[in-house]
Write an enzyme that holds these catalytic residues in place. Sequence first.
Site, PDB file in Angstrom:
ATOM      1  N   ASN A 101      35.928  22.282  35.681  1.00 51.68           N
ATOM      2  CA  ASN A 101      35.955  22.375  37.226  1.00 51.68           C
ATOM      3  C   ASN A 101      34.840  21.135  37.458  1.00 51.68           C
ATOM      4  O   ASN A 101      33.704  21.494  37.271  1.00 51.68           O
ATOM      5  CB  ASN A 101      35.382  23.738  37.684  1.00 51.68           C
ATOM      6  CG  ASN A 101      35.057  23.826  39.097  1.00 51.68           C
ATOM      7  OD1 ASN A 101      34.963  22.818  39.791  1.00 51.68           O
ATOM      8  ND2 ASN A 101      34.897  24.991  39.731  1.00 51.68           N
ATOM      9  N   ARG A 151      40.466  22.227  37.738  1.00 53.95           N
ATOM     10  CA  ARG A 151      40.604  22.800  39.307  1.00 53.95           C
ATOM     11  C   ARG A 151      40.691  21.353  39.963  1.00 53.95           C
ATOM     12  O   ARG A 151      39.774  20.534  40.072  1.00 53.95           O
ATOM     13  CB  ARG A 151      39.394  23.502  39.589  1.00 53.95           C
ATOM     14  CG  ARG A 151      39.268  23.876  41.156  1.00 53.95           C
ATOM     15  CD  ARG A 151      37.787  24.506  41.337  1.00 53.95           C
ATOM     16  NE  ARG A 151      37.814  24.800  42.514  1.00 53.95           N
ATOM     17  CZ  ARG A 151      36.560  24.853  43.531  1.00 53.95           C
ATOM     18  NH1 ARG A 151      35.530  24.179  42.983  1.00 53.95           N
ATOM     19  NH2 ARG A 151      36.592  25.096  44.776  1.00 53.95           N
ATOM     20  N   HIS A 180      39.988  28.072  48.157  1.00 55.70           N
ATOM     21  CA  HIS A 180      39.674  29.313  47.383  1.00 55.70           C
ATOM     22  C   HIS A 180      40.662  30.068  47.032  1.00 55.70           C
ATOM     23  O   HIS A 180      40.822  31.148  46.754  1.00 55.70           O
ATOM     24  CB  HIS A 180      38.764  30.207  48.054  1.00 55.70           C
ATOM     25  CG  HIS A 180      37.247  29.931  48.467  1.00 55.70           C
ATOM     26  ND1 HIS A 180      36.357  30.174  49.568  1.00 55.70           N
ATOM     27  CD2 HIS A 180      36.402  29.012  47.520  1.00 55.70           C
ATOM     28  CE1 HIS A 180      35.536  29.761  49.565  1.00 55.70           C
ATOM     29  NE2 HIS A 180      35.172  29.032  48.765  1.00 55.70           N
ATOM     30  N   ARG A 182      27.476  26.202  55.731  1.00 60.66           N
ATOM     31  CA  ARG A 182      28.559  25.482  56.668  1.00 60.66           C
ATOM     32  C   ARG A 182      28.576  26.565  58.180  1.00 60.66           C
ATOM     33  O   ARG A 182      28.427  27.849  57.898  1.00 60.66           O
ATOM     34  CB  ARG A 182      29.677  25.846  56.084  1.00 60.66           C
ATOM     35  CG  ARG A 182      29.999  24.564  55.018  1.00 60.66           C
ATOM     36  CD  ARG A 182      31.263  24.596  54.332  1.00 60.66           C
ATOM     37  NE  ARG A 182      31.163  24.323  52.897  1.00 60.66           N
ATOM     38  CZ  ARG A 182      31.735  24.903  51.926  1.00 60.66           C
ATOM     39  NH1 ARG A 182      32.869  25.534  52.329  1.00 60.66           N
ATOM     40  NH2 ARG A 182      31.327  24.649  50.646  1.00 60.66           N
ATOM     41  N   GLU A 202      38.023  32.659  38.679  1.00 58.83           N
ATOM     42  CA  GLU A 202      38.769  31.443  39.109  1.00 58.83           C
ATOM     43  C   GLU A 202      39.175  30.754  37.666  1.00 58.83           C
ATOM     44  O   GLU A 202      40.351  30.432  37.456  1.00 58.83           O
ATOM     45  CB  GLU A 202      38.257  30.609  39.934  1.00 58.83           C
ATOM     46  CG  GLU A 202      38.183  31.155  41.372  1.00 58.83           C
ATOM     47  CD  GLU A 202      37.034  30.534  42.294  1.00 58.83           C
ATOM     48  OE1 GLU A 202      35.855  30.864  41.966  1.00 58.83           O
ATOM     49  OE2 GLU A 202      37.515  29.422  43.127  1.00 58.83           O
TER      50      GLU A 202
END
Length: 414
Positions: free
Chosen positions: A14, A98, A187, A248, A391
Site C-alpha cells: 500500500n 492497493r 474504501h 475532510r 483491507e
Amino acid sequence: MSTPGTPARVLVLNSGSSSVKYQLLDMAGDERLAAGLVERIGERTSRLVHTPLASGGERREHTGRIADHGEALRALSRELARDGLGLDSRELVAVGHRVVHGGPRFTEPTLIDDDVLAEIEKLVPLAPLHNPANITGIRTARELRPDLPQVAVFDTAFHASMPEHAFRYAIDTSVADAHLVRRYGFHGTSHAYVSRRAAQLLGRAPEDTNVIVLHLGNGASASAVAGGRCLDTSMGLTPLEGLVMGTRSGDLDPAVVFHLARVAGMSVDAVDELLNKKSGLVGLCGDNDMREIRRRVDEGDRAAELAFAIYIHRLRKYIGAYFAVLGRVDAVVFTAGVGENAAEVREAAVAGLEGFGLAVDGRRNTLRSQEPRLVSPDGSRVAVAVVPTDEEREIARQTFALATREEDPSYKHA
Ligand code: AMP
C-alpha cells in the site's frame, strides 16, 4: 486451491506519497507472516518498522534516510529476507497493490502490464495525491521481480455495481462524460470485506443479506450493500464527499467553493486544501482523533461537543438514507479506527432509532474485542455489528485468486 507445500505467499503493498505499508500473507494457511511500514520516505528521518509475525520474532526498527520508493522496497525486502521470507523466494506467487482510483475502466482486480499501468497513469487527474504513489510502488516492485504477477486492487472497484441513478451527478451529461465526472466511491476493499464478513457473522448467505457499512476511520464512508453488491456509497468523484471525516468536510453546497473564490479571494488550490486538510473534525475543533475529542467532550469542551454532534448528525442522515435505498436492512455494521473502537459513536449513531429496529446493548457495545461481534440486544429486528476491517487480507485474497487462476491452464479467458 493450494495444498500445503504449494507456493502461496502474497505480498501486499500500500504505497502512499511518502510511505509504504506492507504485509506478507500465506494464503494456504491463512496466516500473516510479516507486516511493516516505511514512512517519511525522502526525508532524513525515514523510518522502517518491521514485525515478523510467523516466527514470533522481535519488532525491528531502523531510522535514517530512505531516498525513494525503490530504496524503501529494497529495504523492506532485506528485512523480509532476514526472516527467510525474501522477495526472491519461490514461495511468493504475486504482489498485490492497493490502487486508489480505477476510474470507469477498472472494476475488477487486474493483472498489471504496460497497458494497464498506462491506463492507471491516465487516471492521475482523478486522484492526484494517491495514484502517483501507487504507480511508483508498482514500477519498483516490477523492477525487483519482473517475473512475478503484479495485481492492482482498486479502492473504487467494489462500487462499480452502483446503478446509474446512484452514480450520476445531476449535471449536464455531456460535460460529465467528457471529463469522467461521476461518483466512484472509495474504501471499496473494506466495504467488500466487511459486508461479506457481516453476513457470515449473521449466519446468512451474502447473496441474501442487506447491510449498511459504516467505515469510520480518519477517512470515512458509508455504503448500502444488497446481496454483496454496492447500491450506493457516500464518497464520490473523490474521497471528499459524504460523511464528516478527520480532516475532510464531506458533503457541502458546491456553491461554498464559488463563494470562497469570489468573496474570500481563495484560489482553487487553497479551497482544495481547506476542504481536504483543514476541515472535518480538525476544522471544527482542532483535533481529528476521536479519542482526544471524546476526552474533551467529557471535560465539557464546547467546540469538541459541537464537532461530535455534527459528525453524528451526518452519520445518522446516511443511515436513514440507506434504509430507504435498501428497503430491508439486516445489519448496520461499524468498522475502521473509529467504528471499531468508539463505543460512544456507535451508541449516538443509533440512539432513538428503535423505530428502524435499531438499538445497541450497553454492555456488548462497550466490550473491547478484535473479533467481529454483535452489539445489538438479542431479538433486534436489525443487527448492529462491529467487524474489524482487513483491507490487506482482502487485497491478498483477490490477488491470489487472480494470479493462480491466470496460471491454471484449464482456465479459459472469457
Ligand atoms: P483508521 O483511519 O481506520 O486507521 O482510523 C484512525 C482513527 O481512528 C483515528 O484518527 C482515531 O480518530 C480513531 N481511533 C483509533 N483508536 C481509537 C479508540 N480507541 N477510540 C476512539 N477512536 C479511535
